[in-house]
Design a protein around this motif. Sequence first.
Motif, PDB file in Angstrom:
ATOM      1  N   HIS A 188      -6.057 -21.444   6.415  1.00 28.45           N
ATOM      2  CA  HIS A 188      -4.950 -20.647   5.907  1.00 28.45           C
ATOM      3  C   HIS A 188      -4.537 -19.701   7.037  1.00 28.45           C
ATOM      4  O   HIS A 188      -5.368 -18.940   7.538  1.00 28.45           O
ATOM      5  CB  HIS A 188      -5.376 -19.834   4.687  1.00 28.45           C
ATOM      6  CG  HIS A 188      -5.803 -20.665   3.521  1.00 28.45           C
ATOM      7  ND1 HIS A 188      -5.180 -20.610   2.285  1.00 28.45           N
ATOM      8  CD2 HIS A 188      -6.797 -21.584   3.392  1.00 28.45           C
ATOM      9  CE1 HIS A 188      -5.764 -21.444   1.453  1.00 28.45           C
ATOM     10  NE2 HIS A 188      -6.761 -22.050   2.097  1.00 28.45           N
ATOM     11  N   SER A 189      -3.277 -19.710   7.425  1.00 27.25           N
ATOM     12  CA  SER A 189      -2.795 -18.875   8.532  1.00 27.25           C
ATOM     13  C   SER A 189      -1.695 -17.943   8.051  1.00 27.25           C
ATOM     14  O   SER A 189      -0.929 -18.277   7.135  1.00 27.25           O
ATOM     15  CB  SER A 189      -2.252 -19.744   9.669  1.00 27.25           C
ATOM     16  OG  SER A 189      -3.233 -20.633  10.150  1.00 27.25           O
ATOM     17  N   GLY A 190      -1.609 -16.775   8.680  1.00 25.01           N
ATOM     18  CA  GLY A 190      -0.559 -15.842   8.305  1.00 25.01           C
ATOM     19  C   GLY A 190      -0.562 -14.603   9.160  1.00 25.01           C
ATOM     20  O   GLY A 190      -1.211 -14.544  10.215  1.00 25.01           O
ATOM     21  N   MET A 191       0.153 -13.590   8.700  1.00 28.59           N
ATOM     22  CA  MET A 191       0.252 -12.316   9.393  1.00 28.59           C
ATOM     23  C   MET A 191       0.249 -11.192   8.363  1.00 28.59           C
ATOM     24  O   MET A 191       0.823 -11.320   7.274  1.00 28.59           O
ATOM     25  CB  MET A 191       1.539 -12.275  10.227  1.00 28.59           C
ATOM     26  CG  MET A 191       1.681 -11.027  11.108  1.00 28.59           C
ATOM     27  SD  MET A 191       2.357  -9.585  10.219  1.00 28.59           S
ATOM     28  CE  MET A 191       4.067 -10.099  10.005  1.00 28.59           C
ATOM     29  N   ILE A 192      -0.414 -10.095   8.698  1.00 32.75           N
ATOM     30  CA  ILE A 192      -0.421  -8.907   7.858  1.00 32.75           C
ATOM     31  C   ILE A 192      -0.317  -7.715   8.791  1.00 32.75           C
ATOM     32  O   ILE A 192      -0.802  -7.767   9.926  1.00 32.75           O
ATOM     33  CB  ILE A 192      -1.696  -8.839   6.990  1.00 32.75           C
ATOM     34  CG1 ILE A 192      -1.615  -7.692   5.980  1.00 32.75           C
ATOM     35  CG2 ILE A 192      -2.954  -8.723   7.848  1.00 32.75           C
ATOM     36  CD1 ILE A 192      -2.738  -7.731   4.929  1.00 32.75           C
ATOM     37  N   THR A 193       0.338  -6.646   8.379  1.00 34.99           N
ATOM     38  CA  THR A 193       0.497  -5.505   9.269  1.00 34.99           C
ATOM     39  C   THR A 193      -0.758  -4.627   9.262  1.00 34.99           C
ATOM     40  O   THR A 193      -1.560  -4.655   8.319  1.00 34.99           O
ATOM     41  CB  THR A 193       1.697  -4.638   8.877  1.00 34.99           C
ATOM     42  OG1 THR A 193       1.438  -4.023   7.604  1.00 34.99           O
ATOM     43  CG2 THR A 193       2.969  -5.462   8.801  1.00 34.99           C
ATOM     44  N   LEU A 194      -0.887  -3.843  10.304  1.00 39.75           N
ATOM     45  CA  LEU A 194      -2.019  -2.928  10.405  1.00 39.75           C
ATOM     46  C   LEU A 194      -2.009  -1.925   9.260  1.00 39.75           C
ATOM     47  O   LEU A 194      -3.057  -1.576   8.704  1.00 39.75           O
ATOM     48  CB  LEU A 194      -1.965  -2.203  11.759  1.00 39.75           C
ATOM     49  CG  LEU A 194      -3.212  -1.424  12.182  1.00 39.75           C
ATOM     50  CD1 LEU A 194      -4.406  -2.344  12.319  1.00 39.75           C
ATOM     51  CD2 LEU A 194      -2.945  -0.693  13.494  1.00 39.75           C
ATOM     52  N   GLY A 195      -0.815  -1.470   8.878  1.00 42.53           N
ATOM     53  CA  GLY A 195      -0.711  -0.528   7.769  1.00 42.53           C
ATOM     54  C   GLY A 195      -1.158  -1.124   6.453  1.00 42.53           C
ATOM     55  O   GLY A 195      -1.818  -0.459   5.643  1.00 42.53           O
ATOM     56  N   GLU A 196      -0.825  -2.385   6.210  1.00 42.26           N
ATOM     57  CA  GLU A 196      -1.245  -3.050   4.985  1.00 42.26           C
ATOM     58  C   GLU A 196      -2.756  -3.218   4.950  1.00 42.26           C
ATOM     59  O   GLU A 196      -3.394  -3.036   3.893  1.00 42.26           O
ATOM     60  CB  GLU A 196      -0.555  -4.405   4.877  1.00 42.26           C
ATOM     61  CG  GLU A 196       0.937  -4.306   4.574  1.00 42.26           C
ATOM     62  CD  GLU A 196       1.657  -5.635   4.698  1.00 42.26           C
ATOM     63  OE1 GLU A 196       2.621  -5.850   3.951  1.00 42.26           O
ATOM     64  OE2 GLU A 196       1.258  -6.467   5.550  1.00 42.26           O
ATOM     65  N   LEU A 197      -3.344  -3.559   6.079  1.00 44.53           N
ATOM     66  CA  LEU A 197      -4.801  -3.682   6.145  1.00 44.53           C
ATOM     67  C   LEU A 197      -5.477  -2.335   5.914  1.00 44.53           C
ATOM     68  O   LEU A 197      -6.515  -2.251   5.243  1.00 44.53           O
ATOM     69  CB  LEU A 197      -5.230  -4.246   7.502  1.00 44.53           C
ATOM     70  CG  LEU A 197      -5.200  -5.758   7.667  1.00 44.53           C
ATOM     71  CD1 LEU A 197      -5.552  -6.147   9.094  1.00 44.53           C
ATOM     72  CD2 LEU A 197      -6.151  -6.437   6.683  1.00 44.53           C
ATOM     73  N   TYR A 198      -4.906  -1.290   6.464  1.00 42.56           N
ATOM     74  CA  TYR A 198      -5.481   0.044   6.302  1.00 42.56           C
ATOM     75  C   TYR A 198      -5.577   0.425   4.824  1.00 42.56           C
ATOM     76  O   TYR A 198      -6.544   1.058   4.391  1.00 42.56           O
ATOM     77  CB  TYR A 198      -4.643   1.070   7.063  1.00 42.56           C
ATOM     78  CG  TYR A 198      -5.201   2.470   7.033  1.00 42.56           C
ATOM     79  CD1 TYR A 198      -6.150   2.884   7.965  1.00 42.56           C
ATOM     80  CD2 TYR A 198      -4.789   3.390   6.057  1.00 42.56           C
ATOM     81  CE1 TYR A 198      -6.672   4.169   7.930  1.00 42.56           C
ATOM     82  CE2 TYR A 198      -5.311   4.679   6.015  1.00 42.56           C
ATOM     83  CZ  TYR A 198      -6.247   5.059   6.959  1.00 42.56           C
ATOM     84  OH  TYR A 198      -6.766   6.331   6.914  1.00 42.56           O
ATOM     85  N   LYS A 199      -4.588   0.028   4.040  1.00 40.44           N
ATOM     86  CA  LYS A 199      -4.570   0.380   2.619  1.00 40.44           C
ATOM     87  C   LYS A 199      -5.686  -0.297   1.835  1.00 40.44           C
ATOM     88  O   LYS A 199      -6.227   0.282   0.895  1.00 40.44           O
ATOM     89  CB  LYS A 199      -3.214   0.001   2.009  1.00 40.44           C
ATOM     90  CG  LYS A 199      -2.052   0.847   2.483  1.00 40.44           C
ATOM     91  CD  LYS A 199      -0.760   0.377   1.850  1.00 40.44           C
ATOM     92  CE  LYS A 199       0.436   1.184   2.344  1.00 40.44           C
ATOM     93  NZ  LYS A 199       1.710   0.704   1.743  1.00 40.44           N
ATOM     94  N   VAL A 200      -6.038  -1.539   2.195  1.00 39.07           N
ATOM     95  CA  VAL A 200      -6.971  -2.302   1.366  1.00 39.07           C
ATOM     96  C   VAL A 200      -8.374  -2.438   1.969  1.00 39.07           C
ATOM     97  O   VAL A 200      -9.324  -2.731   1.233  1.00 39.07           O
ATOM     98  CB  VAL A 200      -6.429  -3.723   1.092  1.00 39.07           C
ATOM     99  CG1 VAL A 200      -5.112  -3.639   0.333  1.00 39.07           C
ATOM    100  CG2 VAL A 200      -6.258  -4.514   2.385  1.00 39.07           C
ATOM    101  N   SER A 201      -8.540  -2.218   3.281  1.00 39.90           N
ATOM    102  CA  SER A 201      -9.810  -2.540   3.935  1.00 39.90           C
ATOM    103  C   SER A 201     -10.603  -1.309   4.354  1.00 39.90           C
ATOM    104  O   SER A 201     -10.196  -0.564   5.252  1.00 39.90           O
ATOM    105  CB  SER A 201      -9.541  -3.407   5.168  1.00 39.90           C
ATOM    106  OG  SER A 201     -10.736  -3.604   5.906  1.00 39.90           O
ATOM    107  N   PRO A 202     -11.782  -1.075   3.761  1.00 39.69           N
ATOM    108  CA  PRO A 202     -12.652   0.009   4.217  1.00 39.69           C
ATOM    109  C   PRO A 202     -13.055  -0.156   5.689  1.00 39.69           C
ATOM    110  O   PRO A 202     -13.199   0.832   6.407  1.00 39.69           O
ATOM    111  CB  PRO A 202     -13.871  -0.099   3.289  1.00 39.69           C
ATOM    112  CG  PRO A 202     -13.353  -0.774   2.064  1.00 39.69           C
ATOM    113  CD  PRO A 202     -12.322  -1.750   2.559  1.00 39.69           C
ATOM    114  N   THR A 203     -13.247  -1.399   6.126  1.00 38.97           N
ATOM    115  CA  THR A 203     -13.617  -1.636   7.522  1.00 38.97           C
ATOM    116  C   THR A 203     -12.528  -1.163   8.468  1.00 38.97           C
ATOM    117  O   THR A 203     -12.797  -0.499   9.480  1.00 38.97           O
ATOM    118  CB  THR A 203     -13.886  -3.133   7.760  1.00 38.97           C
ATOM    119  OG1 THR A 203     -15.029  -3.526   6.997  1.00 38.97           O
ATOM    120  CG2 THR A 203     -14.153  -3.416   9.225  1.00 38.97           C
ATOM    121  N   VAL A 204     -11.277  -1.487   8.173  1.00 35.50           N
ATOM    122  CA  VAL A 204     -10.167  -1.071   9.034  1.00 35.50           C
ATOM    123  C   VAL A 204     -10.017   0.441   9.020  1.00 35.50           C
ATOM    124  O   VAL A 204      -9.763   1.066  10.067  1.00 35.50           O
ATOM    125  CB  VAL A 204      -8.861  -1.765   8.622  1.00 35.50           C
ATOM    126  CG1 VAL A 204      -7.665  -1.181   9.364  1.00 35.50           C
ATOM    127  CG2 VAL A 204      -8.967  -3.266   8.899  1.00 35.50           C
TER     128      VAL A 204
END
Length: 301
Positions: free
Chosen positions: A188-204
């Motif tokens: 599965h391939s795609g793109m997500i923004t850094l801001g979107e990852l920041y909202k959902v990922s404790p690691t980020v």
Amino acid sequence: MRRMIATLTGAAAAALIVPALVAAAPASARTAPADPVSALKSQFTAHRGVKLDEQGKLIGEGKNDRVILSRRAGVLEFGRKGVVASDLTSTFRLPSADRELAEEFKNLFAPTRVITVKGFSYTSGAFYGDALPEGKKWVRTRAGLVSPGSPAQQMVNPLEPATLKAVLARTISKRPGGTWDGTRTVVHSGMITLGELYKVSPTVRALLGAKPSAKSAILPVNWQLYIGSDQLVRRAVSSWTQSMRGLTSLDLTYLNDSRYSGWGAKSAIKAPPASQVADIDELDFEAGGEDPFARLLTTEN
């Protein structure tokens, strides 16, 4: 130096090496859940885990182009809500370092092992050198989500249900991914923004340390997830580029390729013997110091 040590001993985010793993029935032998998020949650059982073999690359493009390679491998142990313990060994190297530079940073390139369990991380490696009290081999710090000193950790952590769900919702394409860990996969391939990852990922959030600026929040993080027939992730690949111009005159590209295998293996990670452990405040460091990775990327070739 204390600031640099805090960065390098920050606590392990997904942590690893090979403690006492006992073979378990492969996940593919059980009935496959309906989707990857459900499959991941089904693995959240005490004293069960997954092996990790991760390779990272930090590319500094600017006045002095340079690449830092990293690798970490071991096991992550689950509890009822996710990863609760880990045992990690990491190494770093330069693809073509000159002898003088390699000698200057030899302690940074030596293997570093981090055990994270019950809220604490225990780090052992040559980097500490003579700073450890006599007879001590491990430095204890409060546990966190960031792997000590790793310049290119996995930005798309597929062991976080919310992150996995958000990323897969942005899938652009699918194709056969070959066989990994004994099972056929679909990429599965795609793109997500850094801001979107920041909202959902404790690691980020732990990696960035603060909410990204409006300019940084829209940075694209490209990703690929190799998902097996049992709906479990076998490989995660991500890349993103951050401009540091004005600070270090560099564009930094982070590449990460993480392999997951042995889902459901038994694991019993324990802290090192107390007699071999020192707290960070017991170490004897000289004042000053700077981030060694920044030094590596900006030092003249």
